[in-house]
Design a protein around this motif. Structure first.
Motif, PDB file in Angstrom:
ATOM      1  N   ILE A  49      41.700 -65.080  37.786  1.00  0.00           N
ATOM      2  CA  ILE A  49      42.388 -64.514  36.813  1.00  0.00           C
ATOM      3  C   ILE A  49      43.309 -64.100  36.678  1.00  0.00           C
ATOM      4  CG2 ILE A  49      41.674 -62.898  34.761  1.00  0.00           C
ATOM      5  CD1 ILE A  49      38.632 -63.700  34.949  1.00  0.00           C
ATOM      6  N   TYR A 104      45.631 -54.969  31.720  1.00  0.00           N
ATOM      7  CA  TYR A 104      44.734 -56.508  32.578  1.00  0.00           C
ATOM      8  C   TYR A 104      43.508 -56.953  31.082  1.00  0.00           C
ATOM      9  CZ  TYR A 104      45.378 -54.999  37.106  1.00  0.00           C
ATOM     10  OH  TYR A 104      45.595 -54.503  38.203  1.00  0.00           O
ATOM     11  N   GLN A 111      44.944 -58.689  28.274  1.00  0.00           N
ATOM     12  CA  GLN A 111      45.923 -59.836  28.036  1.00  0.00           C
ATOM     13  C   GLN A 111      45.246 -60.805  29.127  1.00  0.00           C
ATOM     14  OE1 GLN A 111      47.485 -60.178  25.065  1.00  0.00           O
ATOM     15  NE2 GLN A 111      47.587 -62.156  25.390  1.00  0.00           N
ATOM     16  N   LEU A 112      44.801 -60.715  30.513  1.00  0.00           N
ATOM     17  CA  LEU A 112      44.317 -61.170  31.351  1.00  0.00           C
ATOM     18  C   LEU A 112      43.103 -62.093  30.542  1.00  0.00           C
ATOM     19  CD1 LEU A 112      45.184 -59.682  34.863  1.00  0.00           C
ATOM     20  CD2 LEU A 112      46.802 -61.941  33.322  1.00  0.00           C
ATOM     21  N   VAL A 141      41.842 -61.955  27.560  1.00  0.00           N
ATOM     22  CA  VAL A 141      41.787 -62.447  26.105  1.00  0.00           C
ATOM     23  C   VAL A 141      41.900 -64.031  26.585  1.00  0.00           C
ATOM     24  CG1 VAL A 141      43.547 -62.202  24.349  1.00  0.00           C
ATOM     25  CG2 VAL A 141      42.391 -60.415  24.601  1.00  0.00           C
ATOM     26  N   GLU A 142      43.702 -64.168  27.527  1.00  0.00           N
ATOM     27  CA  GLU A 142      44.037 -65.396  27.589  1.00  0.00           C
ATOM     28  C   GLU A 142      42.812 -65.878  28.500  1.00  0.00           C
ATOM     29  OE1 GLU A 142      47.495 -64.964  29.987  1.00  0.00           O
ATOM     30  OE2 GLU A 142      48.484 -63.805  28.480  1.00  0.00           O
ATOM     31  N   GLN A 143      42.384 -65.645  28.889  1.00  0.00           N
ATOM     32  CA  GLN A 143      41.144 -66.725  29.690  1.00  0.00           C
ATOM     33  C   GLN A 143      40.466 -66.578  28.387  1.00  0.00           C
ATOM     34  OE1 GLN A 143      41.936 -68.595  32.406  1.00  0.00           O
ATOM     35  NE2 GLN A 143      43.622 -67.878  32.016  1.00  0.00           N
ATOM     36  N   GLU A 144      39.653 -66.787  27.849  1.00  0.00           N
ATOM     37  CA  GLU A 144      38.391 -66.120  26.793  1.00  0.00           C
ATOM     38  C   GLU A 144      37.477 -65.203  27.442  1.00  0.00           C
ATOM     39  OE1 GLU A 144      38.095 -69.965  25.014  1.00  0.00           O
ATOM     40  OE2 GLU A 144      39.722 -70.380  23.825  1.00  0.00           O
ATOM     41  N   LYS A 182      38.003 -54.401  26.220  1.00  0.00           N
ATOM     42  CA  LYS A 182      39.008 -53.639  25.774  1.00  0.00           C
ATOM     43  C   LYS A 182      38.061 -52.251  26.028  1.00  0.00           C
ATOM     44  CE  LYS A 182      41.725 -52.243  21.982  1.00  0.00           C
ATOM     45  NZ  LYS A 182      42.552 -52.424  20.254  1.00  0.00           N
TER      46      LYS A 182
END
Length: 108
Positions: free
Chosen positions: A40, A15, A17-18, A20-23, A4
């Motif tokens: 990603i 970017y 959130q991308l 976070v979604e992909q860990e 972050k």
């Protein structure tokens, strides 16, 4: 720093959130390639290049730190504007001897 903070520093927080979604945490982020970033969802070339350049700088810094090439006592050097301004003074010669003649550095 984490993912972050890095993205915020690069003005790329949109970017986050991308990742976070992909860990993808910072450790994983440092291993990604341009193709990985595209996969990603970072679609623009400029954003991928900007992020990859920053990641390369971090990797290089970490490599220097691991190899011991970084001095723990590194202090930032002040810029010219941060240095105290002192008036230029001409060297003084003793008045009893008068001015000394200039010597050439080519002669003994």
């Amino acid at each position: 720093k984490g993912t972050k903070e890095l993205l915020e520093e690069l003005d790329m927080a949109k970017y986050l959130q991308l990742f976070v979604e992909q860990e993808v945490d910072l450790e994983m982020l440092l291993t990604l390639s341009e193709g990985d970033l595209r996969e990603i969802g970072i679609k623009t070339f400029g954003s991928r290049r900007k992020l990859l350049n920053a990641l390369n700088r971090i990797r290089n810094f970490q490599g220097l730190a691991r190899s011991g090439q970084l001095n723990d006592k590194v202090t930032p050097q002040p810029s010219k504007s941060q240095l105290p301004q002192t008036p230029q003074q001409k060297p003084q010669t003793p008045s009893s001897q008068g001015p000394q003649p200039q010597r050439s550095i080519l002669r003994n």
